[in-house]
Design a protein around this motif. Structure first.
Motif, PDB file in Angstrom:
ATOM      1  N   SER A   1       0.908   4.006  -2.902  1.00  0.00           N
ATOM      2  CA  SER A   1       0.586   5.421  -2.683  1.00  0.00           C
ATOM      3  C   SER A   1       1.693   6.320  -3.226  1.00  0.00           C
ATOM      4  CB  SER A   1       0.337   5.711  -1.207  1.00  0.00           C
ATOM      5  OG  SER A   1       1.520   5.545  -0.467  1.00  0.00           O
ATOM      6  N   TYR A   2       2.921   5.802  -3.255  1.00  0.00           N
ATOM      7  CA  TYR A   2       4.044   6.570  -3.801  1.00  0.00           C
ATOM      8  C   TYR A   2       3.991   6.594  -5.330  1.00  0.00           C
ATOM      9  CZ  TYR A   2       8.821   7.854  -4.956  1.00  0.00           C
ATOM     10  OH  TYR A   2       9.920   8.465  -5.488  1.00  0.00           O
TER      11      TYR A   2
ATOM     12  N   TRP B   1      -8.602   1.266  -7.173  1.00  0.00           N
ATOM     13  CA  TRP B   1      -8.334   2.690  -6.977  1.00  0.00           C
ATOM     14  C   TRP B   1      -9.062   3.522  -8.040  1.00  0.00           C
ATOM     15  CZ3 TRP B   1      -5.365   5.850 -10.341  1.00  0.00           C
ATOM     16  CH2 TRP B   1      -5.111   7.132  -9.854  1.00  0.00           C
TER      17      TRP B   1
ATOM     18  N   LYS C   1      -5.077  -3.560  -7.451  1.00  0.00           N
ATOM     19  CA  LYS C   1      -5.164  -2.338  -6.644  1.00  0.00           C
ATOM     20  C   LYS C   1      -5.469  -1.129  -7.534  1.00  0.00           C
ATOM     21  CE  LYS C   1      -4.718   0.258  -3.009  1.00  0.00           C
ATOM     22  NZ  LYS C   1      -5.707   0.267  -1.952  1.00  0.00           N
TER      23      LYS C   1
ATOM     24  N   LYS D   1       1.673   4.716  -8.645  1.00  0.00           N
ATOM     25  CA  LYS D   1       0.597   3.816  -9.063  1.00  0.00           C
ATOM     26  C   LYS D   1       1.052   2.792 -10.100  1.00  0.00           C
ATOM     27  CE  LYS D   1      -2.342   6.376  -6.744  1.00  0.00           C
ATOM     28  NZ  LYS D   1      -1.781   6.616  -5.449  1.00  0.00           N
TER      29      LYS D   1
ATOM     30  N   GLU E   1       0.836  -1.211   0.000  1.00  0.00           N
ATOM     31  CA  GLU E   1       0.000   0.000   0.000  1.00  0.00           C
ATOM     32  C   GLU E   1       0.867   1.256   0.000  1.00  0.00           C
ATOM     33  OE1 GLU E   1      -3.305   0.511  -0.129  1.00  0.00           O
ATOM     34  OE2 GLU E   1      -4.039  -1.537   0.090  1.00  0.00           O
TER      35      GLU E   1
END
Length: 169
Positions: free
Chosen positions: A33-34, A68, A64, A36, A29
């Motif tokens: 978040s850093y 997202w 993910k 995609k 995760e």
């Protein structure tokens, strides 16, 4: 049909899904978040760090990103829906205001047409409101025209706006 030992082993591996630990998910995760998108070097680094096959890391990233994107679209839809609701409410308010103003205009037109002007038609009236001073919006609507020979626009304006009797001054 006889299955070879390697085929049986591959099928067994396919059906055994290895669940990720909370620590592994937390690392993935944070990495997501850093960035995609998952670069090859990063995928190999994460696989070594987490003790997972690189393919599993790639699939996790792919899933993910899909979740997202769906979540982002839902948030954007909700924001647009709120804006639409606001615009619809404003439109309804403006429509009510237009109807109120139309009614007011209709009443004013009926009042103007109902005034008896024996010697001078309304279209020939002077438009100057400065002749007898400026009209008061706070006065009452009691206008007594008496036997006025000529109706001035300023007097009519004061009458319609609720000013005091212009002949009383």
């Amino acid at each position: 049909m006889a299955f070879s030992q390697s085929q049986i082993h591959k099928q067994a591996l396919k059906h055994q899904k290895k669940r990720l630990t909370q620590d592994q998910v937390r690392v993935l995760e944070g990495s997501f978040s850093y960035d995609k998108k998952l670069e090859q070097e990063r995928k190999v680094q994460l696989a070594r760090e987490l003790g997972l096959p690189p393919r599993q890391i790639a699939i996790w990233y792919q899933n993910k990103r899909a979740r997202w994107k769906t979540q982002t679209l839902e948030l954007e839809y909700s924001a647009l829906q709120l804006r639409l609701d606001g615009v619809v409410a404003e439109k309804k308010r403006l429509e009510r205001e237009v109807e109120r103003l139309r009614g007011e205009l209709q009443r004013t037109q009926e009042m103007v047409l109902g005034l008896a002007v024996p010697t001078s038609p309304l279209c020939s009236l002077s438009l100057s409101c400065e002749e007898n001073g400026s009209p008061s919006l706070l006065g009452d609507a009691n206008c007594q025209w008496g036997n006025a020979e000529r109706l001035h626009a300023a007097e009519l304006y004061r009458c319609l706006m609720g000013a005091e009797d212009p002949t009383a001054k």
